[in-house]
Write an enzyme that holds these catalytic residues in place. Structure first.
Site, PDB file in Angstrom:
ATOM      1  N   GLY A  55      43.346  47.251  48.561  1.00  0.00           N
ATOM      2  CA  GLY A  55      41.929  47.542  48.651  1.00  0.00           C
ATOM      3  C   GLY A  55      41.493  48.596  47.647  1.00  0.00           C
ATOM      4  O   GLY A  55      41.940  48.625  46.496  1.00  0.00           O
ATOM      5  N   CYS A  56      40.608  49.499  48.099  1.00  0.00           N
ATOM      6  CA  CYS A  56      40.028  50.500  47.202  1.00  0.00           C
ATOM      7  C   CYS A  56      41.062  51.473  46.645  1.00  0.00           C
ATOM      8  O   CYS A  56      40.802  52.127  45.635  1.00  0.00           O
ATOM      9  CB  CYS A  56      38.936  51.273  47.927  1.00  0.00           C
ATOM     10  SG  CYS A  56      37.483  50.269  48.346  1.00  0.00           S
ATOM     11  N   ALA A  57      42.214  51.594  47.279  1.00  0.00           N
ATOM     12  CA  ALA A  57      43.273  52.475  46.770  1.00  0.00           C
ATOM     13  C   ALA A  57      44.101  51.817  45.678  1.00  0.00           C
ATOM     14  O   ALA A  57      44.968  52.458  45.081  1.00  0.00           O
ATOM     15  CB  ALA A  57      44.194  52.907  47.918  1.00  0.00           C
TER      16      ALA A  57
END
Length: 345
Positions: A138-140
């Site tokens: 995801g966003c990481a």
């Protein structure tokens, strides 16, 4: 230690200006979602002026299921892979045949064979190149992908590792999903790609010093995907700005302490700008003056939240006018996980 030889970014062709997105969202959701009028300020308060999409507005007005979304992902991701990879290779003064490993990060589409495998022959990569496709960060994913590529480069000194991060978040838009999470996702997310070449040899933009992660127990419901017959559906079940305010700083302190460092030894910062409220929370949590995270606000304004590539867009902007010293880079993603990196310039 391994360093970044180049860092390039790219976006797809269709621009989504916020005033147009609001009009489209009102046409789709108005009168169907009892809380839509109450949630409408989310668009105006997002800090986003424009985003980019792999598809035009007309595509989203039609019913789209897994087959249509998957086809769009394969075509769009392949095009962005070619564009952003060529830019990164050109910046590094290399050709595709010079790459020894490819780390491909994406969480917004499913592809088997994965995107980099589909592009190898056409782009001139060697048949023996090592492939490491990664899904689910995801966003990481931008920060975690960067740390993974750095470890691969360090494990084989002199080798060249290509990191490609692509997210087509707009393909997860759901006209049928009358939920708060879907409205928020509609207000925030855009599409984009970033690519970097890393090695232990050559002239570098910055050196990856330390990397690590922190996953909080009992937080798998904070953010992620729900999957059904139509496609992905966004999950935001807790306040991410609140988590950034209260929980991120202690985890960052522990990461730095493990490496004999502290925030006092950090000269500059680079965060994933999940939204305007998240940026404000980060400044509070890390004791930064309001407005200090200028690059984060600029990237959010110009490109929206592109999930994993976003922090690399911020880093690319920062590296355009680099500051000497130690940089702290961080991104939050599903798990719920924080990814940390320290870099030297």
């Amino acid at each position: 230690m391994s360093g970044i030889l180049s860092l390039a970014t790219a976006v797809p062709p269709f621009e989504l200006r916020t005033e147009d997105v609001i009009r489209e969202a009102r046409d789709i959701f108005g009168g169907r979602h009892q809380d839509f009028d109450r949630l409408l300020p989310v668009f105006g308060n997002s800090g986003i002026q424009r985003r980019f999409s792999i598809k035009p507005y007309a595509w989203f007005r039609q019913p789209q299921g897994w087959p249509e979304r998957s086809t769009a992902f394969l075509e769009g991701a392949a095009a962005l892979f070619a564009e952003v990879t060529e830019r990164a290779l050109d910046q590094a003064g290399l050709g595709a045949a010079d790459i020894d490993s490819i780390v491909m990060v994406s969480s917004t589409g499913v592809a088997t064979p994965s995107i980099e495998a589909r592009m190898l022959s056409d782009m001139g990569f060697r048949p023996d190149v090592q492939r490491v496709p990664v899904f689910g960060l995801g966003c990481a994913g931008g920060a975690s992908g960067l740390s993974l590529a750095a470890r691969l480069a360090r494990s084989s000194p002199g080798s060249r590792v290509l990191l490609v991060v692509i997210e087509l978040c707009t393909l997860a838009f759901r006209a049928d999903e009358l939920t708060k999470s879907n409205i928020i996702a509609t207000a925030l997310f855009g599409d984009g790609a970033a690519a970097a070449v890393l090695s232990t040899a050559g002239r570098v933009l910055g050196v990856i010093e330390h990397a690590g992660e922190h996953t909080w127990p009992g937080t798998t419901d904070v953010m992620g995907w729900r999957m059904d017959a139509e496609g992905f559906g966004a999950i935001f079940s807790r306040s991410i700005p609140d988590l950034a305010t209260t929980d991120l700083r202690p985890a960052a302190d522990l990461f730095l302490e493990r490496h004999g460092l502290g925030l006092a030894g950090i000269d500059s910062h680079c965060f994933h700008p999940g939204g305007a409220k998240v940026i404000h929370a980060l400044e509070q949590a890390f004791g930064l003056a309001e407005g200090r995270l200028g690059s984060e606000r600029e990237i959010l304004r110009d490109f929206g939240n592109m999930s994993a590539p976003t922090v690399l867009f911020v880093l690319a902007r920062e590296l355009a006018s680099p500051r000497a010293g130690r940089r702290f880079l961080s991104a939050l993603g599903p798990g719920f996980t924080a990814s940390f990196i320290t870099m030297l310039h």
